[in-house]
Motif scaffolding. Structure first.
Motif, mmCIF file in Angstrom:
data_model
loop_
_atom_site.group_PDB
_atom_site.id
_atom_site.type_symbol
_atom_site.label_atom_id
_atom_site.label_comp_id
_atom_site.label_asym_id
_atom_site.label_seq_id
_atom_site.Cartn_x
_atom_site.Cartn_y
_atom_site.Cartn_z
ATOM 1 N N SER A 172 -43.456 -8.245 17.212
ATOM 2 C CA SER A 172 -42.043 -8.004 17.473
ATOM 3 C C SER A 172 -41.770 -6.530 17.715
ATOM 4 C CB SER A 172 -41.203 -8.516 16.304
ATOM 5 O OG SER A 172 -39.831 -8.249 16.505
ATOM 6 N N SER A 173 -42.400 -5.664 16.926
ATOM 7 C CA SER A 173 -42.208 -4.224 17.080
ATOM 8 C C SER A 173 -42.794 -3.731 18.405
ATOM 9 C CB SER A 173 -42.860 -3.483 15.909
ATOM 10 O OG SER A 173 -42.292 -3.872 14.680
ATOM 11 N N ALA A 174 -43.956 -4.276 18.766
ATOM 12 C CA ALA A 174 -44.596 -3.852 20.008
ATOM 13 C C ALA A 174 -43.795 -4.277 21.236
ATOM 14 C CB ALA A 174 -46.015 -4.425 20.084
ATOM 15 N N LEU A 175 -43.104 -5.405 21.149
ATOM 16 C CA LEU A 175 -42.336 -5.914 22.284
ATOM 17 C C LEU A 175 -40.876 -5.446 22.270
ATOM 18 C CD1 LEU A 175 -43.644 -9.607 22.403
ATOM 19 C CD2 LEU A 175 -44.344 -7.677 23.830
ATOM 20 N N ALA A 176 -40.478 -4.718 21.233
ATOM 21 C CA ALA A 176 -39.100 -4.243 21.137
ATOM 22 C C ALA A 176 -38.818 -3.202 22.223
ATOM 23 C CB ALA A 176 -38.846 -3.643 19.761
ATOM 24 N N PRO A 177 -37.585 -3.135 22.720
ATOM 25 C CA PRO A 177 -37.232 -2.123 23.716
ATOM 26 C C PRO A 177 -37.468 -0.720 23.174
ATOM 27 C CG PRO A 177 -35.512 -3.790 23.535
ATOM 28 C CD PRO A 177 -36.471 -4.038 22.415
ATOM 29 N N PRO A 178 -37.838 0.232 24.025
ATOM 30 C CA PRO A 178 -38.061 1.611 23.569
ATOM 31 C C PRO A 178 -36.822 2.183 22.878
ATOM 32 C CG PRO A 178 -38.860 1.313 25.815
ATOM 33 C CD PRO A 178 -38.104 0.065 25.463
ATOM 34 N N GLY A 179 -37.055 2.866 21.779
ATOM 35 C CA GLY A 179 -35.961 3.504 21.070
ATOM 36 C C GLY A 179 -35.232 2.614 20.087
ATOM 37 N N MET A 180 -35.606 1.331 19.987
ATOM 38 C CA MET A 180 -34.909 0.448 19.048
ATOM 39 C C MET A 180 -35.132 0.910 17.614
ATOM 40 S SD MET A 180 -35.175 -3.692 18.501
ATOM 41 C CE MET A 180 -34.053 -4.061 19.843
ATOM 42 N N GLN A 181 -34.070 0.861 16.828
ATOM 43 C CA GLN A 181 -34.108 1.276 15.436
ATOM 44 C C GLN A 181 -34.102 0.050 14.521
ATOM 45 O OE1 GLN A 181 -33.956 4.858 14.478
ATOM 46 N NE2 GLN A 181 -34.604 4.875 16.632
ATOM 47 N N THR A 182 -34.590 0.236 13.308
ATOM 48 C CA THR A 182 -34.583 -0.818 12.316
ATOM 49 C C THR A 182 -34.156 -0.234 10.972
ATOM 50 O OG1 THR A 182 -35.857 -2.631 11.328
ATOM 51 C CG2 THR A 182 -36.988 -0.548 11.601
ATOM 52 N N SER A 183 -33.751 -1.093 10.075
ATOM 53 C CA SER A 183 -33.289 -0.654 8.767
ATOM 54 C C SER A 183 -34.281 -1.073 7.698
ATOM 55 C CB SER A 183 -31.907 -1.256 8.452
ATOM 56 O OG SER A 183 -31.522 -0.973 7.131
ATOM 57 N N LEU A 184 -34.622 -0.160 6.821
ATOM 58 C CA LEU A 184 -35.516 -0.433 5.712
ATOM 59 C C LEU A 184 -34.683 -0.758 4.496
ATOM 60 C CD1 LEU A 184 -38.460 -0.468 4.714
ATOM 61 C CD2 LEU A 184 -38.190 1.946 4.123
ATOM 62 N N MET A 185 -34.507 -2.081 4.257
ATOM 63 C CA MET A 185 -33.711 -2.575 3.134
ATOM 64 C C MET A 185 -32.306 -1.975 3.124
ATOM 65 S SD MET A 185 -36.473 -2.953 0.003
ATOM 66 C CE MET A 185 -37.181 -1.311 0.175
ATOM 67 N N GLY A 186 -31.774 -1.666 4.313
ATOM 68 C CA GLY A 186 -30.418 -1.155 4.418
ATOM 69 C C GLY A 186 -30.263 0.276 3.942
ATOM 70 N N LEU A 187 -31.369 0.970 3.647
ATOM 71 C CA LEU A 187 -31.288 2.321 3.103
ATOM 72 C C LEU A 187 -31.657 3.390 4.122
ATOM 73 C CD1 LEU A 187 -33.004 1.668 -0.359
ATOM 74 C CD2 LEU A 187 -30.549 1.751 0.151
ATOM 75 N N VAL A 188 -32.683 3.144 4.906
ATOM 76 C CA VAL A 188 -33.200 4.137 5.843
ATOM 77 C C VAL A 188 -33.309 3.505 7.220
ATOM 78 C CG1 VAL A 188 -35.108 5.695 6.383
ATOM 79 C CG2 VAL A 188 -34.508 5.241 3.997
ATOM 80 N N THR A 189 -32.884 4.227 8.245
ATOM 81 C CA THR A 189 -33.024 3.775 9.626
ATOM 82 C C THR A 189 -34.161 4.537 10.275
ATOM 83 O OG1 THR A 189 -30.662 3.272 9.777
ATOM 84 C CG2 THR A 189 -31.866 3.526 11.843
ATOM 85 N N LEU A 190 -35.045 3.805 10.972
ATOM 86 C CA LEU A 190 -36.212 4.422 11.584
ATOM 87 C C LEU A 190 -36.624 3.616 12.806
ATOM 88 C CD1 LEU A 190 -39.397 3.393 9.625
ATOM 89 C CD2 LEU A 190 -37.156 2.536 9.022
ATOM 90 N N PRO A 191 -37.445 4.201 13.678
ATOM 91 C CA PRO A 191 -37.906 3.460 14.857
ATOM 92 C C PRO A 191 -38.658 2.202 14.456
ATOM 93 C CG PRO A 191 -38.345 5.800 15.108
ATOM 94 C CD PRO A 191 -37.893 5.603 13.695
ATOM 95 N N VAL A 192 -38.381 1.103 15.161
ATOM 96 C CA VAL A 192 -38.962 -0.186 14.787
ATOM 97 C C VAL A 192 -40.480 -0.182 14.910
ATOM 98 C CG1 VAL A 192 -38.807 -1.190 17.095
ATOM 99 C CG2 VAL A 192 -38.666 -2.684 15.089
#
Length: 252
Positions: free
Chosen positions: A129-149
């Motif tokens: 899923s991460s490899a196929l995600a659009p470039p620059g997509m962000q994800t949330s780590l347990m709602g605390l930290v946002t980082l590149p997927v």
């Protein structure tokens, strides 16, 4: 009740099967209706006593407690993002490739002495899923930290190491390696077709077995992943996040 089942039918078929399998295997074990020893993967029991169901149940035994809720949510969101995005209208192909990936996970984890493959499966799906995600997509780590997927699989491996030790991290790495090979072999890199793309096309029997569901957008907006915590091995007495108890023998 009809509305409830209508909502369930909106979930893509493979995602629905994965989540139902997780609930169907984990809840009876948590309620002590089924011994966990009956659903673990034990190679000798599979090959010599033909307890084939272990090849299935060993992928869906959750960790229990609050950790299991995170695992189930992550399984649902990651599978749904794949099946509603890159595999939209191709649920048969997704099911077939998942079957091949699960076989690869078993082969990769046997030398590690793994009895369950829940985490490797999550890592394989998350990596893809991460490899196929659009470039620059962000994800949330347990709602605390946002980082590149794209960093999410590596963070999950690090968390498994911190909470479960080297053995748990090794199983997570095995799942990530399978996910990487899945991406490289089927989807390809740098605009090139996957080397085994034709192998990823589902045979006719799989297409008949799995309906492709309704047409959905190519991606369901910026999805937020939830990273489930692992229970410390020191507390559980196991590198898999479970407390299997004592005084019992496998296969009894």
């Amino acid at each position: 009740m009809d509305q409830f089942f209508a909502e369930l039918r909106k979930i893509p078929p493979v995602t629905r099967f994965l989540c139902a399998s997780s609930l169907g295997v984990t809840i009876p074990v948590l309620m002590q209706l089924v011994s966990p020893y009956k659903v673990l993967f034990v190679r000798e029991l599979v090959t010599k006593k033909f307890q084939i169901w272990r090849l299935y149940t060993s992928f869906f035994l959750g960790s229990g407690g609050i950790g299991y809720i995170f695992e189930l949510v992550m399984l649902y969101r990651t599978a749904d993002q794949l099946e509603s995005g890159p595999y939209a209208r191709r649920s048969g192909d997704f099911a077939w490739q998942l079957l091949l990936a699960n076989a690869s996970i078993i082969l990769a984890c046997i030398p590690l002495g793994a009895y369950i493959f829940t985490r490797p499966l999550l890592l394989a799906l998350t990596y893809l899923s991460s490899a196929l995600a659009p470039p620059g997509m962000q994800t949330s780590l347990m709602g605390l930290v946002t980082l590149p997927v794209k960093y999410l699989p590596y963070i999950m491996i690090a968390l498994d190491f911190l909470m479960g030790g080297p053995a748990a991290a090794a199983q997570a790495v095995a799942g990530a390696v399978v996910g990487h090979f899945w991406w490289w072999a089927i989807w390809g890199t740098d605009g090139r077709r996957g080397a085994l793309e034709s192998l990823g096309r589902a045979p006719s029997w799989m297409r008949l077995l799995v309906a492709d569901g309704v047409d959905t957008p190519a991606a369901r907006g910026g999805g937020v992943h939830v990273v489930p915590p692992r229970q410390p091995a020191a507390l559980t007495g196991s590198t898999t996040g479970h407390h299997w108890g004592s005084g019992q023998r496998l296969g009894n």
